[in-house]
Write an enzyme that holds these catalytic residues in place. Structure first.
Site, short mmCIF file in Angstrom:
data_model
loop_
_atom_site.label_atom_id
_atom_site.label_comp_id
_atom_site.label_asym_id
_atom_site.label_seq_id
_atom_site.Cartn_x
_atom_site.Cartn_y
_atom_site.Cartn_z
CG ASP A 49 -89.53 -23.19 -44.14
OD1 ASP A 49 -88.66 -23.58 -44.95
OD2 ASP A 49 -90.25 -23.97 -43.50
CB SER A 50 -84.34 -21.94 -46.32
OG SER A 50 -84.82 -21.42 -47.55
CG ASP A 88 -91.58 -23.24 -47.75
OD1 ASP A 88 -92.23 -24.15 -48.29
OD2 ASP A 88 -90.34 -23.26 -47.63
CE LYS A 118 -91.30 -25.96 -50.21
NZ LYS A 118 -91.07 -26.66 -48.90
CD GLU A 120 -91.11 -28.83 -44.18
OE1 GLU A 120 -90.25 -27.99 -44.48
OE2 GLU A 120 -91.07 -29.50 -43.12
CD GLU A 186 -84.69 -30.74 -47.82
OE1 GLU A 186 -83.70 -30.24 -47.24
OE2 GLU A 186 -85.81 -30.22 -47.81
#
Length: 281
Positions: A49-50, A88, A118, A120, A186
C-alpha cells in the site's frame, strides 16, 4: 522446476519453510515492468500500500482503496513467474472483523491471482488471521511500526523501545500462533528484532529491524534511488536512478529546444526505401 524447465512459482509453505535458512529476498512492485525486473531475484514480491506515496503522491498509506490495490496487483501479476506475490490489504478493508476481512481478501485474491495477503496488526488481528488461515487464505502479518496506524503512533517512530518491547514480542507471538506464515518487523530496535526472530517459528521479514531476520524487504523505488527527497535510515541505495533520469530528461529537453532531436534517423521519408514481397519494408 516445472515440466517446461521454468522455475516453479514459490508458495506460502515454501516461504515458511525458509525459517532459519538462506535469507528471503523481498521487494515491492506496483507495475508490470518493475515486476519483471525484480522477479528473477526475489522470493517475495509485495504489492504494497506504499503505492499511495510512491506512485500516487499521497501523504500516507491511508488513502489507498481496495480498487487501487487490485489494479496494481493485476499489473504485477502479469510480470511475475517465480516470486510469491502478496497484496497488502488497505486501511479499512479488514479491521471491522474477520468476515469483512474474508470478503475483501477473497476479492483481492480472485481479481489479482495473488497467493497471499498482508495485513497490519498483532494481538488485535490474531482472531482475523486465524479466521482467514482456516479458510484457505494465507496471511503475512506486519507488526512494529504499522504505517496504517501512523496517526495513533504520532508519526513514523521506532516501536518497541524500553518496556514497549514486550508489546512487540506479544504481537509477533500472537500472529504466529494464529497461523500467519510470515511476519514483517518494521522499524524496531535491532536487539528486539533478533530476539523475536529467535522466539517465533515463522520467518521474520525485516525493514529497519535486524540482519538476523529471516528475510529483508525494501520499497524498490527507495533502494533504486528514484527519488531524492526520501532517505530513511534503514534504506540502502543500490543505485541513483533518479539522478540518471533527471539528467536524461534535461538532455532531451535541450536537444528539442536546439532542434537536434529528432535527427534524420528518427524520422520517415516520403516513400519506403525498399520493397519486399510486394509490401513496403
Amino acid at each position: 522446476m516445472s515440466a517446461t524447465g521454468e522455475a516453479k512459482a514459490l508458495t506460502p509453505p515454501d516461504i515458511c519453510a525458509r525459517k532459519g535458512r538462506t535469507p528471503l529476498v523481498c521487494l515491492t512492485a506496483y507495475t508490470t515492468p518493475i515486476a519483471k525486473l525484480v522477479d528473477p531475484h526475489s522470493d517475495v514480491v509485495l504489492v504494497g500500500d506504499s503505492v499511495s506515496m510512491v506512485l500516487h503522491g499521497l501523504p500516507s498509506t491511508l488513502g489507498v482503496t481496495l480498487e487501487m490495490m487490485i489494479m496494481h496487483g493485476q499489473a504485477v501479476r502479469r510480470g511475475l513467474k517465480r516470486a510469491l506475490m502478496i497484496v497488502d490489504m488497505p486501511f479499512g478493508s479488514y479491521e471491522e472483523g474477520p468476515e469483512q476481512a474474508f470478503r475483501n481478501a477473497v476479492r483481492v485474491m480472485a481479481k489479482t491471482g495473488c497467493a497471499a495477503v498482508k495485513l497490519e496488526g498483532g494481538e488485535a488481528m490474531a482472531e482475523t488471521i486465524r479466521f482467514l488461515a482456516a479458510r484457505g487464505i494465507p496471511v503475512m502479518a506486519h507488526v512494529g511500526l504499522t504505517p496504517q496506524a501512523v496517526n495513533a503512533f504520532g508519526g513514523y517512530r521506532v516501536q518497541g523501545r524500553g518496556e514497549d518491547a514486550e508489546r512487540i514480542r506479544r504481537d509477533a507471538r500472537a500472529v504466529a500462533d494464529a497461523g500467519a506464515f510470515a511476519v514483517v518487523l518494521e522499524k524496531v530496535p535491532e536487539p528486539l528484532a533478533r530476539r523475536v526472530t529467535e522466539e517465533i517459528t515463522i520467518p521474520t521479514i525485516g525493514i529497519g529491524a535486524s540482519p538476523a531476520c529471516d528475510g529483508q524487504i525494501l520499497v524498490v523505488d527507495d533502494m533504486l534511488g528514484l527519488f531524492g527527497d526520501f532517505r530513511p535510515k534503514f534504506v540502502k541505495r543500490y543505485a541513483e536512478l533518479g539522478q540518471a533520469a533527471s539528467a536524461a530528461i534535461a538532455a532531451y529537453a535541450q536537444e528539442v529546444r536546439e532542434r537536434r532531436f529528432p535527427a534524420a534517423e528518427h524520422v520517415f521519408g516520403d516513400a519506403p526505401t525498399a520493397i519486399k514481397g510486394g509490401e513496403a519494408a
